[in-house]
Design an enzyme around this catalytic site. Structure first.
Site, PDB file in Angstrom:
ATOM      1  N   ARG A 225       0.971  -1.275   0.330  1.00 21.80           N
ATOM      2  CA  ARG A 225       0.173   0.071  -0.060  1.00 21.80           C
ATOM      3  C   ARG A 225       0.976   1.266  -0.073  1.00 21.80           C
ATOM      4  NH1 ARG A 225      -3.389  -2.796  -1.385  1.00 21.80           N
ATOM      5  NH2 ARG A 225      -5.328  -3.278  -0.630  1.00 21.80           N
ATOM      6  N   HIS A 273      -0.948   0.057  -9.520  1.00 24.27           N
ATOM      7  CA  HIS A 273      -1.729  -0.887  -8.818  1.00 24.27           C
ATOM      8  C   HIS A 273      -2.087  -1.991  -9.342  1.00 24.27           C
ATOM      9  CE1 HIS A 273      -3.887  -0.797  -4.768  1.00 24.27           C
ATOM     10  NE2 HIS A 273      -3.667  -2.016  -5.077  1.00 24.27           N
TER      11      HIS A 273
END
Ligand code: NAP
Ligand code: GLV
Length: 310
Positions: A225, A273
């Site tokens: 993250r 991502h």
């Protein structure tokens, strides 16, 4: 018949998952949730970044199934109901993570980035054979994804260590655990791969102190993250030469803003991502198995511990 509701951040994604899950669970009625429409009264929800009002409206839910591995964003919602939350466990993501890491690591350790430059100059030169001992890898987080990545890299011949909260065994991997062993783990790592969940304990963990503790000339691969990274500290370490390369798949703000220095930094590789994406078939198998287990009064795997945040 029990009803299941699907809610995601985008109507097209909600429609997609509705059709995938309906095919996997034909004995259930599955509906999509749209902001502004009345509550569906569903018993189970399948979610990924659901709209803000979703949980205010759906008051009959008994369990939630997350269409991903990480639950940090969901757990942060102030109106998340206090009911069991299940996440995807691997579901094809561990292999994707390994592939992503091997791609970037081998471009350095096997000289593939150098060969790409040589091709631009029509230059033929064979580099020295790979010396894996020069690339000690440290994997932060040894869960479903991290343990697989660590094990596969060890099989390729890299010296691999892993760090987790608690002790465990992973074939071919030197294990460190807890705060007391963190410094020792970092000081033997040149390629740091982050596969921790984002929690109160891990937010900002890739900061000045960590970067200064790694071996010189290190590489950071962050595939967990963006909130794990203190961006200013990482940029300083790249600019000073302390860190040779940062491979970043996740960011504090996503999409990464167009003006962000990472985009054009010569020592940063950016991907949007995608290090491991949720696969329709494997997610559907895991979630449908989970919902059927619950409906029969059994507890499925993948239950998130809210007290520790993952
Ligand atoms: P997981 O199975 O829950 O594993 C988490 C690991 O982190 C465990 O080994 C755990 O230790 C360790 N850990 C947690 N808090 C820690 C702490 N404070 N100190 C040291 N170790 C700690 O999670 P996963 O399924 O492998 O997924 C990891 C993360 O990958 C997800 O949370 C998500 O954020 C990210 N992800 C990213 C993408 C992408 O495309 N970029 C895709 C999927 C997932 P214990 O084993 O001792 O509990
Ligand atoms: C993706 O980031 C996931 O957590 O599955």
């Amino acid at each position: 018949m029990s009803r299941i509701v699907v809610a995601t951040s985008k109507p097209e994604a909600t429609r997609h998952w509705l059709s995938v899950m309906q095919a996997a669970l034909p004995e259930f009625e599955i509906v999509g949730w749209e902001p502004g429409e009345p509550a569906t009264g569903a018993r189970y929800a399948i979610v990924w970044a659901p709209p803000k009002d979703f949980f205010d409206q759906e008051k009959n839910l008994e369990a939630l199934f997350n269409l991903g591995a990480g639950v940090d964003a969901l757990i942060a919602l102030p109106n998340l109901p206090d009911i069991p939350l299940f996440r995807l466990q691997d579901a094809g993501m561990a292999a994707q993570m390994t592939e992503y890491v091997v791609h970037h690591l081998a471009s350095l350790s096997r000289g593939f980035s150098t060969y790409a430059q040589q091709q631009r100059q029509s230059h033929w030169e064979q580099l020295s054979p790979p010396n894996y001992a020069n690339w000690p890898v440290g994997v932060m987080g040894l869960g479903k994804l991290g343990s697989h990545v660590a094990q596969e890299l060890a099989k390729l011949g890299y010296p691999v260590a892993g760090w987790a909260r608690s002790h465990r065994q992973v074939d071919g991997v030197e294990i460190f655990h807890g705060a007391a062993q963190f410094e020792k783990f970092l000081s033997r790592s040149r390629v740091l791969i982050n596969l921790l969940p984002l929690t109160d304990d891990t937010r900002g963990i890739i900061n000045h102190e960590l970067l200064a503790s790694l071996m010189p000339d290190s590489v950071i691969i962050n595939i967990a993250r963006g909130g794990h990274v203190v961006d200013d500290d990482l940029l300083k370490a790249l600019n000073s030469g302390r860190i040779q390369l940062a491979v970043l798949d996740v960011f504090n703000q996503e999409p990464l803003p167009a003006e962000h220095p990472y985009w054009s930094h010569p020592k940063v590789r950016v991907t949007p991502h995608v290090a491991a994406v949720t696969l329709d078939d494997q997610a559907a198998v895991q979630i449908s198995r989970g919902i059927r287990s619950l409906a029969q009064g059994q507890m499925p795997g993948g239950l998130v511990r809210r007290d520790i945040g993952y």
